[in-house]
Design a protein around this motif. Sequence first.
Motif, short mmCIF file in Angstrom:
data_model
loop_
_atom_site.label_atom_id
_atom_site.label_comp_id
_atom_site.label_asym_id
_atom_site.label_seq_id
_atom_site.Cartn_x
_atom_site.Cartn_y
_atom_site.Cartn_z
N ASN A 133 27.35 38.33 47.25
CA ASN A 133 28.48 37.89 48.07
C ASN A 133 28.39 36.41 48.40
O ASN A 133 29.40 35.71 48.49
N PHE B 165 43.36 34.57 40.19
CA PHE B 165 43.67 35.58 39.18
C PHE B 165 45.04 35.38 38.56
O PHE B 165 45.94 34.80 39.18
N HIS C 275 49.57 43.31 52.79
CA HIS C 275 49.79 43.74 54.18
C HIS C 275 49.49 42.64 55.18
O HIS C 275 49.51 42.87 56.38
N VAL D 48 33.75 36.75 56.70
CA VAL D 48 32.51 36.58 55.95
C VAL D 48 31.67 35.46 56.55
O VAL D 48 30.50 35.63 56.83
N GLN E 223 42.94 44.27 44.05
CA GLN E 223 42.75 44.03 45.48
C GLN E 223 41.27 44.01 45.84
O GLN E 223 40.81 43.17 46.61
N GLU F 148 38.87 43.39 43.68
CA GLU F 148 38.29 42.22 43.03
C GLU F 148 38.58 40.95 43.81
O GLU F 148 37.72 40.08 43.93
N ALA F 149 39.79 40.85 44.35
CA ALA F 149 40.15 39.66 45.12
C ALA F 149 39.25 39.56 46.35
O ALA F 149 38.71 38.49 46.66
N GLY F 150 39.08 40.68 47.04
CA GLY F 150 38.20 40.68 48.22
C GLY F 150 36.78 40.30 47.84
O GLY F 150 36.17 39.44 48.47
N ARG F 151 36.28 40.94 46.78
CA ARG F 151 34.91 40.65 46.36
C ARG F 151 34.74 39.20 45.92
O ARG F 151 33.73 38.58 46.20
N SER F 152 35.76 38.67 45.22
CA SER F 152 35.65 37.29 44.73
C SER F 152 35.63 36.29 45.89
O SER F 152 35.21 35.15 45.71
N LEU F 153 36.09 36.72 47.06
CA LEU F 153 36.06 35.83 48.23
C LEU F 153 34.75 35.97 49.00
O LEU F 153 34.59 35.40 50.08
N GLY F 154 33.84 36.76 48.47
CA GLY F 154 32.55 36.93 49.13
C GLY F 154 32.53 38.07 50.13
O GLY F 154 31.55 38.24 50.85
N MET F 155 33.60 38.86 50.16
CA MET F 155 33.61 40.01 51.08
C MET F 155 32.80 41.15 50.45
O MET F 155 32.86 41.36 49.24
N SER F 156 32.07 41.89 51.28
CA SER F 156 31.27 42.99 50.75
C SER F 156 32.19 44.15 50.38
O SER F 156 33.37 44.17 50.74
N LEU G 204 33.43 45.87 53.57
CA LEU G 204 34.38 45.03 54.31
C LEU G 204 35.73 45.02 53.60
O LEU G 204 36.78 45.14 54.25
N ARG H 112 39.08 46.29 55.36
CA ARG H 112 40.09 45.31 55.73
C ARG H 112 41.26 45.27 54.74
O ARG H 112 42.38 44.91 55.13
N ILE H 113 40.98 45.56 53.48
CA ILE H 113 42.01 45.35 52.44
C ILE H 113 42.53 46.68 51.89
O ILE H 113 43.74 46.89 51.83
#
Lengths: 246, 221
Positions: free
Chosen positions: A78, A88, A96, A110, B120, B122-130, B133, B137-138
């Motif tokens: 992470n 992308f 949302h 984060v 969705q 992948e986008a979260g993960r690519s932002l460093g979110m676990s 999380l 959140r998503i």
Amino acid sequence: MEQKEMIRIRNLNKSYGDLHVLKDIDMKVLDSDVVCLIGPSGSGKSTLLRCLNYLEKKDSGQILIEGTEVKPGTHDINEIRAKVGMVFQHFHLFPHMTVLENVIEAPTHVKKVPKAQAIEEAKALLAKVGLSDKADVYPSKLSGGQKQRVAIARALAMKPDILLFDEPTSALDPELVGEVLTTMKELALEGMTMVVVTHEMSFARDVGDWIVFMHDGRVVESGPPKDFFTNPKEERTKEFLQTTIF
Amino acid sequence: MPSFSHFFDTLFSSSDVFIRAMLLTLELTVVSIIVGIVIGLLFALLKISNIKILAWISDAYVFLVRGTPLIVQIFILYFGISNLFLLPDFWAASLALAFHNGAYISEILRGTIQSIDKGQMEAGRSLGMSNSLTLRRIILPQAFRRALPPLGNQFIIGLKDSSLAAFISMNELFNVATTLGSNNFDEMTYLLIVAVYYLILVAFLTIVVNLFEKKLSISDR
């Protein structure tokens, strides 16, 4: 001045079952450089890009980000992902959440940036991509070009050292491509290190510092755009460039 | 058939008892739905986890609940739980209903979680979110929103199913109606009255679900 090596790839291999999609890839990306990955569909460009962000697992070889090799277990993936942002083809905004909420989501959750500060930074980023007036709008209200610019702002909000673009304009109507490319050019001028998978040859030629041409899972040819576009060495590159529109 | 005036006279004269019973039905329903959502979410997450044994546990749960009648489950849980712990009847009934609703809710949530575009995550993960999380959140907010229409349907089914708690002597709507009906030798009138109360509750629940749907669909407009 010697440029720092931001990404270094050695002997990277990746297969999906029997399909060998990346074959012995060697590549490096220097600080502040814009590297454009081009090549026909199915040549492995996107897979290579996704390996850099660990969205795909490599089979063998080395990927060094800013000099360190990342291994699950010893490194927090992470943390690396927060350093290497990704944009992308299909934006993947969070539907949302408002535009502003999209941008502050990762910094506040984060990096634990205080909300007021995150909002201030997000507004500055939205101003930079020309979307100050859309902060409180939901993504469904935006055009494709606007969505992609929000996605860029969202990636920038994590203050990455490297930004990866996976065909950022391929899903856009032709008249919206320009606004996204303009934003990307501005980033390049500011010295952001970028790896861009693209079919926009004029962008690669004008903005790229280094072109990597891939075909069938291999890097066929690479070089600075001046040499690459005017004097390609490989037969396969010549064929590709002849069929490509600028 | 009872006459109209007799029906309305009885409706008004019995309203005290029925309103108390209606509140109990509502409590049973709300508790069993809330606990059912927690159970349902848990088993939905087990089902989509990468660990096979957890997915099997979830499969087994859904199979057992869907494969047996609710009244059997209520009796098993009522006599079973009451034997093991001293559990108030209300909680025995609520938990039995929650256990039942949970299986259906878990199937609804599993479907909607899996229907969210994998970009969705992948986008979260690519932002460093676990992973967790991003899920919290998503993915889940979007999945719940998409699940609302089928969940609303399940809530209404749950409301009506709570009538089976009558068989473990809960004084909810159906029990009161049958008791009063047989005491007064006037079953039909009281069954018609209880139908009115169920319709009121269903209408109320429908309105609440619609309000939620409207509130959550703001981002589509």
